[in-house]
Design a protein around this motif. Structure first.
Motif, PDB file in Angstrom:
ATOM      1  N   LYS A 179       6.152  -7.717   5.594  1.00  0.00           N
ATOM      2  CA  LYS A 179       5.642  -6.447   6.091  1.00  0.00           C
ATOM      3  C   LYS A 179       4.879  -6.671   7.391  1.00  0.00           C
ATOM      4  O   LYS A 179       4.379  -7.772   7.664  1.00  0.00           O
ATOM      5  CB  LYS A 179       4.753  -5.771   5.064  1.00  0.00           C
ATOM      6  N   LEU A 180       4.804  -5.627   8.191  1.00  0.00           N
ATOM      7  CA  LEU A 180       3.988  -5.677   9.394  1.00  0.00           C
ATOM      8  C   LEU A 180       2.530  -5.515   8.985  1.00  0.00           C
ATOM      9  O   LEU A 180       2.185  -4.591   8.242  1.00  0.00           O
ATOM     10  CB  LEU A 180       4.399  -4.555  10.356  1.00  0.00           C
ATOM     11  N   LYS A 181       1.697  -6.393   9.443  1.00  0.00           N
ATOM     12  CA  LYS A 181       0.289  -6.369   9.059  1.00  0.00           C
ATOM     13  C   LYS A 181      -0.468  -5.415   9.977  1.00  0.00           C
ATOM     14  O   LYS A 181      -0.959  -5.802  11.034  1.00  0.00           O
ATOM     15  CB  LYS A 181      -0.295  -7.778   9.106  1.00  0.00           C
ATOM     16  N   LEU A 182      -0.539  -4.177   9.543  1.00  0.00           N
ATOM     17  CA  LEU A 182      -1.138  -3.114  10.336  1.00  0.00           C
ATOM     18  C   LEU A 182      -2.199  -2.391   9.514  1.00  0.00           C
ATOM     19  O   LEU A 182      -1.957  -2.027   8.361  1.00  0.00           O
ATOM     20  CB  LEU A 182      -0.070  -2.097  10.767  1.00  0.00           C
ATOM     21  N   LYS A 183      -3.351  -2.185  10.108  1.00  0.00           N
ATOM     22  CA  LYS A 183      -4.404  -1.451   9.428  1.00  0.00           C
ATOM     23  C   LYS A 183      -3.933  -0.035   9.104  1.00  0.00           C
ATOM     24  O   LYS A 183      -3.330   0.637   9.932  1.00  0.00           O
ATOM     25  CB  LYS A 183      -5.665  -1.385  10.289  1.00  0.00           C
ATOM     26  N   SER A 199       8.266   3.135   7.177  1.00  0.00           N
ATOM     27  CA  SER A 199       6.820   3.167   6.995  1.00  0.00           C
ATOM     28  C   SER A 199       6.397   4.311   6.085  1.00  0.00           C
ATOM     29  O   SER A 199       7.186   5.197   5.760  1.00  0.00           O
ATOM     30  CB  SER A 199       6.147   3.329   8.365  1.00  0.00           C
ATOM     31  N   GLY A 200       5.117   4.249   5.711  1.00  0.00           N
ATOM     32  CA  GLY A 200       4.457   5.376   5.087  1.00  0.00           C
ATOM     33  C   GLY A 200       3.875   6.279   6.165  1.00  0.00           C
ATOM     34  O   GLY A 200       4.105   6.085   7.361  1.00  0.00           O
ATOM     35  N   LYS A 211      -6.904   2.474  16.430  1.00  0.00           N
ATOM     36  CA  LYS A 211      -6.332   2.178  17.742  1.00  0.00           C
ATOM     37  C   LYS A 211      -5.487   0.915  17.728  1.00  0.00           C
ATOM     38  O   LYS A 211      -4.465   0.827  18.417  1.00  0.00           O
ATOM     39  CB  LYS A 211      -7.458   2.044  18.777  1.00  0.00           C
ATOM     40  N   SER A 212      -5.904  -0.084  16.946  1.00  0.00           N
ATOM     41  CA  SER A 212      -5.166  -1.343  16.924  1.00  0.00           C
ATOM     42  C   SER A 212      -3.744  -1.151  16.400  1.00  0.00           C
ATOM     43  O   SER A 212      -2.788  -1.755  16.902  1.00  0.00           O
ATOM     44  CB  SER A 212      -5.906  -2.381  16.072  1.00  0.00           C
ATOM     45  N   THR A 213      -3.602  -0.303  15.381  1.00  0.00           N
ATOM     46  CA  THR A 213      -2.277  -0.048  14.818  1.00  0.00           C
ATOM     47  C   THR A 213      -1.405   0.728  15.805  1.00  0.00           C
ATOM     48  O   THR A 213      -0.225   0.398  16.011  1.00  0.00           O
ATOM     49  CB  THR A 213      -2.399   0.728  13.496  1.00  0.00           C
ATOM     50  N   LYS A 214      -1.967   1.744  16.412  1.00  0.00           N
ATOM     51  CA  LYS A 214      -1.203   2.520  17.390  1.00  0.00           C
ATOM     52  C   LYS A 214      -0.806   1.648  18.582  1.00  0.00           C
ATOM     53  O   LYS A 214       0.316   1.769  19.106  1.00  0.00           O
ATOM     54  CB  LYS A 214      -2.020   3.732  17.859  1.00  0.00           C
ATOM     55  N   LYS A 215      -1.693   0.747  18.967  1.00  0.00           N
ATOM     56  CA  LYS A 215      -1.398  -0.153  20.079  1.00  0.00           C
ATOM     57  C   LYS A 215      -0.239  -1.080  19.735  1.00  0.00           C
ATOM     58  O   LYS A 215       0.646  -1.341  20.557  1.00  0.00           O
ATOM     59  CB  LYS A 215      -2.647  -0.967  20.416  1.00  0.00           C
ATOM     60  N   ASP A 275      -1.035  -8.731  16.445  1.00  0.00           N
ATOM     61  CA  ASP A 275      -2.164  -7.805  16.514  1.00  0.00           C
ATOM     62  C   ASP A 275      -3.368  -8.520  15.933  1.00  0.00           C
ATOM     63  O   ASP A 275      -3.479  -8.658  14.710  1.00  0.00           O
ATOM     64  CB  ASP A 275      -1.863  -6.528  15.732  1.00  0.00           C
ATOM     65  N   PRO A 276      -4.251  -9.008  16.769  1.00  0.00           N
ATOM     66  CA  PRO A 276      -5.384  -9.800  16.266  1.00  0.00           C
ATOM     67  C   PRO A 276      -6.314  -9.015  15.361  1.00  0.00           C
ATOM     68  O   PRO A 276      -7.099  -9.598  14.631  1.00  0.00           O
ATOM     69  CB  PRO A 276      -6.095 -10.243  17.556  1.00  0.00           C
ATOM     70  N   HIS A 277      -6.243  -7.698  15.424  1.00  0.00           N
ATOM     71  CA  HIS A 277      -7.150  -6.879  14.618  1.00  0.00           C
ATOM     72  C   HIS A 277      -6.486  -6.386  13.337  1.00  0.00           C
ATOM     73  O   HIS A 277      -7.116  -5.696  12.547  1.00  0.00           O
ATOM     74  CB  HIS A 277      -7.622  -5.673  15.419  1.00  0.00           C
ATOM     75  N   ALA A 278      -5.204  -6.701  13.164  1.00  0.00           N
ATOM     76  CA  ALA A 278      -4.493  -6.209  11.986  1.00  0.00           C
ATOM     77  C   ALA A 278      -4.993  -6.878  10.734  1.00  0.00           C
ATOM     78  O   ALA A 278      -5.409  -8.031  10.739  1.00  0.00           O
ATOM     79  CB  ALA A 278      -2.982  -6.448  12.136  1.00  0.00           C
ATOM     80  N   ALA A 279      -4.940  -6.111   9.633  1.00  0.00           N
ATOM     81  CA  ALA A 279      -5.361  -6.673   8.344  1.00  0.00           C
ATOM     82  C   ALA A 279      -4.630  -5.946   7.243  1.00  0.00           C
ATOM     83  O   ALA A 279      -4.300  -4.778   7.351  1.00  0.00           O
ATOM     84  CB  ALA A 279      -6.883  -6.515   8.171  1.00  0.00           C
ATOM     85  N   MET A 280      -4.393  -6.651   6.152  1.00  0.00           N
ATOM     86  CA  MET A 280      -3.788  -6.025   4.982  1.00  0.00           C
ATOM     87  C   MET A 280      -4.868  -5.258   4.238  1.00  0.00           C
ATOM     88  O   MET A 280      -5.990  -5.739   4.072  1.00  0.00           O
ATOM     89  CB  MET A 280      -3.174  -7.083   4.086  1.00  0.00           C
ATOM     90  N   ILE A 281      -4.519  -4.035   3.817  1.00  0.00           N
ATOM     91  CA  ILE A 281      -5.504  -3.247   3.079  1.00  0.00           C
ATOM     92  C   ILE A 281      -4.898  -2.815   1.764  1.00  0.00           C
ATOM     93  O   ILE A 281      -3.697  -2.855   1.586  1.00  0.00           O
ATOM     94  CB  ILE A 281      -5.960  -2.018   3.896  1.00  0.00           C
TER      95      ILE A 281
END
Length: 282
Positions: free
Chosen positions: A5-9, A36-37, A44-48, A276-282
């Motif tokens: 999966k893409l690691k996106l907030k 995606s969902g 902003k990090s995800t949109k970027k 994406d350095p700010h991405a995280a799994m939630i």
């Protein structure tokens, strides 16, 4: 194949179909097709990151109420297209702002009166989407965008499991992805949403009443092979294959299918996800 999966907030069930083995020894090209969902209140990090991946079209498969209650974030440089695959709310499929007790009562009453279990219910909803005329017209609109668009397409529903899963199943099949991998991709939603679903299941167990239906309601959250595999079998029985369904039910031509393969398949595959350095799994 390991599906990543893409690691996106705020997006815990998003993946690039790039890398899937397909027809003629080719693979689906990366940064072209993303499932995606819902794109709701994205940071902003995800949109970027999605912008960096080159998303030019977002296809929202949700019903009007879902869109109104959870409005999508508009991605810079991307066109938004709303193509609902259903016309009315369907328990376990659509997600709207309702209290848990009323939701449980509605779904349990439906299951009790009309269906043997969650498997039968989910299969019926999937069959309705694939075979009812209103829905097939909408699916064809989605494929018209796949045929016409030159950039990266993101298609989404609420959880990224059911309606996005059906579109992914059809497209992957037309592109020649093996059926076992098509089913594996469908089931990947189970793992990707595990943390979120575990929280929901724990909360569900705390709600009083309707105890004998809780197992069924929990089952709605899952991505089980017995939801999708029987539907594939029916398509093969009626049309010979999923591609046959796409030709007869959706009206795709051989030329259309070849266009899809020419656009989305690659001879060489080097998958390098956009970091994406700010991405995280939630």
């Amino acid at each position: 194949m390991q599906i990543e999966k893409l690691k996106l907030k705020k997006l815990n069930n998003t993946r690039d179909l790039g890398g899937f083995p397909a027809a003629d020894g080719k693979h689906i090209a990366p940064d072209m097709l993303i499932r995606s969902g819902k794109l709701y209140k994205l940071p902003k990090s995800t949109k970027k990151t999605l912008k960096a991946m080159g998303v030019t079209v977002v296809i929202d498969l949700r019903i009007d109420n879902e869109v109104d209650q959870y409005p999508p974030c508009m991605l810079e440089g991307a066109r938004y297209v709303h193509i609902p695959l259903l016309t009315t709310a369907k328990p376990g499929i659509t997600y709207e702002k309702r209290s848990m007790p009323s939701l449980m009562k509605e779904e349990s009453t439906l299951i009790e009166s009309e269906f043997k279990d969650a498997d039968e219910y989910m299969q019926k909803i999937y069959m309705d989407i694939l075979f009812q005329e209103d829905s097939t017209k909408q699916i064809r609109k989605v494929f018209d965008i796949f045929l016409a668009e030159q950039g990266c397409i993101l298609f989404n529903c609420s959880g990224g499991k059911d309606r996005a899963g059906i579109i992914a199943m059809l497209l992957e099949s037309v592109l020649g992805v093996p059926e076992d991998l098509v089913i594996q991709d469908y089931m990947a939603s189970q793992e990707f949403q595990k943390r979120k679903r575990n929280v929901q299941k724990r909360l569900l167990k705390l709600v009083p009443g309707y105890r004998r239906f809780k197992a069924l309601l929990i089952a709605f959250m899952d991505a089980r092979p017995q939801y999708i595999a029987p539907v594939l079998d029916v398509m093969k029985e009626r049309y010979g294959s999923v591609t046959g369904y796409c030709k007869e039910a959706l009206g795709l031509t051989d030329e259309d299918i070849q266009t899809l393969k020419d656009k989305y398949l690659s001879d060489s595959f080097q998958f390098q996800p956009v970091p994406d350095p700010h991405a995280a799994m939630i």
